[in-house]
Design a protein around this motif. Structure first.
Motif, mmCIF file in Angstrom:
data_model
loop_
_atom_site.group_PDB
_atom_site.id
_atom_site.type_symbol
_atom_site.label_atom_id
_atom_site.label_comp_id
_atom_site.label_asym_id
_atom_site.label_seq_id
_atom_site.Cartn_x
_atom_site.Cartn_y
_atom_site.Cartn_z
ATOM 1 N N VAL A 9 0.835 -1.194 0.000
ATOM 2 C CA VAL A 9 0.000 0.000 0.000
ATOM 3 C C VAL A 9 0.867 1.240 0.000
ATOM 4 O O VAL A 9 0.793 2.077 -0.882
ATOM 5 C CB VAL A 9 -0.950 0.018 1.216
ATOM 6 N N THR A 10 1.712 1.371 0.987
ATOM 7 C CA THR A 10 2.510 2.589 1.128
ATOM 8 C C THR A 10 3.934 2.285 1.573
ATOM 9 O O THR A 10 4.674 3.206 1.890
ATOM 10 C CB THR A 10 1.890 3.523 2.185
ATOM 11 N N SER A 11 4.287 1.037 1.661
ATOM 12 C CA SER A 11 5.565 0.588 2.225
ATOM 13 C C SER A 11 5.620 0.828 3.731
ATOM 14 O O SER A 11 6.671 0.736 4.335
ATOM 15 C CB SER A 11 6.760 1.273 1.539
ATOM 16 N N GLU A 12 4.490 1.128 4.325
ATOM 17 C CA GLU A 12 4.408 1.357 5.772
ATOM 18 C C GLU A 12 3.763 0.121 6.397
ATOM 19 O O GLU A 12 2.641 -0.222 6.059
ATOM 20 C CB GLU A 12 3.576 2.610 6.032
ATOM 21 N N PRO A 13 4.457 -0.604 7.295
ATOM 22 C CA PRO A 13 3.979 -1.885 7.821
ATOM 23 C C PRO A 13 2.607 -1.838 8.490
ATOM 24 O O PRO A 13 1.805 -2.756 8.312
ATOM 25 C CB PRO A 13 5.059 -2.296 8.823
ATOM 26 N N VAL A 14 2.293 -0.816 9.267
ATOM 27 C CA VAL A 14 0.995 -0.767 9.956
ATOM 28 C C VAL A 14 -0.143 -0.636 8.946
ATOM 29 O O VAL A 14 -1.151 -1.338 9.023
ATOM 30 C CB VAL A 14 0.959 0.389 10.987
ATOM 31 N N VAL A 15 0.034 0.249 7.962
ATOM 32 C CA VAL A 15 -0.999 0.426 6.932
ATOM 33 C C VAL A 15 -1.158 -0.854 6.126
ATOM 34 O O VAL A 15 -2.274 -1.278 5.812
ATOM 35 C CB VAL A 15 -0.675 1.630 6.020
ATOM 36 N N ASN A 16 -0.042 -1.509 5.778
ATOM 37 C CA ASN A 16 -0.123 -2.768 5.036
ATOM 38 C C ASN A 16 -0.849 -3.843 5.844
ATOM 39 O O ASN A 16 -1.614 -4.630 5.293
ATOM 40 C CB ASN A 16 1.268 -3.251 4.637
ATOM 41 N N THR A 17 -0.637 -3.897 7.151
ATOM 42 C CA THR A 17 -1.315 -4.881 7.999
ATOM 43 C C THR A 17 -2.816 -4.628 8.039
ATOM 44 O O THR A 17 -3.620 -5.562 7.903
ATOM 45 C CB THR A 17 -0.734 -4.852 9.427
ATOM 46 N N ILE A 18 -3.213 -3.389 8.189
ATOM 47 C CA ILE A 18 -4.651 -3.052 8.173
ATOM 48 C C ILE A 18 -5.252 -3.422 6.826
ATOM 49 O O ILE A 18 -6.333 -4.006 6.751
ATOM 50 C CB ILE A 18 -4.860 -1.554 8.493
ATOM 51 N N THR A 19 -4.531 -3.105 5.757
ATOM 52 C CA THR A 19 -5.024 -3.420 4.418
ATOM 53 C C THR A 19 -5.158 -4.920 4.225
ATOM 54 O O THR A 19 -6.096 -5.388 3.585
ATOM 55 C CB THR A 19 -4.086 -2.817 3.358
ATOM 56 N N TRP A 20 -4.224 -5.704 4.777
ATOM 57 C CA TRP A 20 -4.319 -7.162 4.668
ATOM 58 C C TRP A 20 -5.639 -7.650 5.263
ATOM 59 O O TRP A 20 -6.305 -8.500 4.686
ATOM 60 C CB TRP A 20 -3.136 -7.829 5.365
ATOM 61 N N HIS A 21 -6.041 -7.089 6.405
ATOM 62 C CA HIS A 21 -7.294 -7.503 7.034
ATOM 63 C C HIS A 21 -8.495 -7.110 6.178
ATOM 64 O O HIS A 21 -9.448 -7.883 6.054
ATOM 65 C CB HIS A 21 -7.409 -6.908 8.443
ATOM 66 N N VAL A 22 -8.473 -5.926 5.582
ATOM 67 C CA VAL A 22 -9.565 -5.503 4.697
ATOM 68 C C VAL A 22 -9.615 -6.406 3.470
ATOM 69 O O VAL A 22 -10.688 -6.882 3.068
ATOM 70 C CB VAL A 22 -9.405 -4.022 4.282
ATOM 71 N N LEU A 23 -8.467 -6.680 2.875
ATOM 72 C CA LEU A 23 -8.410 -7.541 1.703
ATOM 73 C C LEU A 23 -8.876 -8.951 2.030
ATOM 74 O O LEU A 23 -9.629 -9.566 1.258
ATOM 75 C CB LEU A 23 -6.978 -7.557 1.166
ATOM 76 N N SER A 24 -8.478 -9.461 3.163
ATOM 77 C CA SER A 24 -8.923 -10.783 3.599
ATOM 78 C C SER A 24 -10.447 -10.817 3.741
ATOM 79 O O SER A 24 -11.108 -11.765 3.314
ATOM 80 C CB SER A 24 -8.258 -11.157 4.918
ATOM 81 N N GLY A 79 -15.484 -12.833 1.549
ATOM 82 C CA GLY A 79 -16.857 -12.602 1.102
ATOM 83 C C GLY A 79 -17.070 -13.082 -0.319
ATOM 84 O O GLY A 79 -18.066 -13.737 -0.636
ATOM 85 N N ARG A 80 -16.107 -12.785 -1.184
ATOM 86 C CA ARG A 80 -16.194 -13.246 -2.576
ATOM 87 C C ARG A 80 -16.182 -14.768 -2.633
ATOM 88 O O ARG A 80 -16.942 -15.390 -3.374
ATOM 89 C CB ARG A 80 -15.026 -12.677 -3.381
ATOM 90 N N CYS A 81 -15.307 -15.381 -1.848
ATOM 91 C CA CYS A 81 -15.208 -16.836 -1.819
ATOM 92 C C CYS A 81 -16.496 -17.472 -1.309
ATOM 93 O O CYS A 81 -16.968 -18.463 -1.859
ATOM 94 C CB CYS A 81 -14.021 -17.255 -0.963
ATOM 95 N N GLU A 82 -17.086 -16.906 -0.272
ATOM 96 C CA GLU A 82 -18.344 -17.440 0.248
ATOM 97 C C GLU A 82 -19.443 -17.363 -0.802
ATOM 98 O O GLU A 82 -20.245 -18.294 -0.943
ATOM 99 C CB GLU A 82 -18.748 -16.693 1.516
ATOM 100 N N ASN A 83 -19.489 -16.273 -1.575
ATOM 101 C CA ASN A 83 -20.481 -16.162 -2.649
ATOM 102 C C ASN A 83 -20.262 -17.220 -3.720
ATOM 103 O O ASN A 83 -21.215 -17.859 -4.180
ATOM 104 C CB ASN A 83 -20.447 -14.769 -3.284
ATOM 105 N N LEU A 84 -19.019 -17.405 -4.131
ATOM 106 C CA LEU A 84 -18.718 -18.431 -5.129
ATOM 107 C C LEU A 84 -19.023 -19.826 -4.605
ATOM 108 O O LEU A 84 -19.585 -20.663 -5.316
ATOM 109 C CB LEU A 84 -17.256 -18.340 -5.559
#
Length: 109
Positions: A72-87, A92-97
């Motif tokens: 995301v920004t090369s910043e570890p905290v932001v990347n960790t938060i983004t990982w949770h959002v992406l997960s 959700g997509r997987c459950e729909n499929l």
């Protein structure tokens, strides 16, 4: 691909380009393996993202392995938060499929 994603009721544009599409003759899981990789051309990950699907087909059963690399920004905290959002989005997509076509999530890391 040009599309809009929705995360927690917030829409954002996304554009991806296919960078790899191939079929191999097989591996230890079965006779054929298909690989599709696409990269973010425009979207929320400032450092970029690469998303790869590997499909193993054997005896009428398919397994899809999904790998995503992003920065995301090369910043570890932001990347960790983004990982949770992406997960959250991908589960959700997987459950729909899975509800439409069957299947289960084997692992998520």
């Amino acid at each position: 691909f040009d599309y809009w994603m929705l995360a927690f009721a917030l829409p954002f544009p996304w554009q991806s380009k296919v960078t790899e599409c191939e079929k191999s003759e097989g591996d230890e899981r079965g006779p054929a393996t298909y690989r599709l990789t696409y990269e973010q051309a425009f979207g929320p990950f400032f450092g970029g993202s690469v998303h790869t699907h590997i499909v193993h087909a054997h005896a009428g059963v398919s397994q899809v392995d999904d790998a995503i690399d992003f920065d995301v920004t090369s910043e570890p905290v932001v990347n960790t938060i983004t990982w949770h959002v992406l997960s959250y989005l991908l589960r959700g997509r997987c459950e729909n499929l899975n509800s439409s076509y069957g299947g289960t999530i084997l692992a998520a890391m």
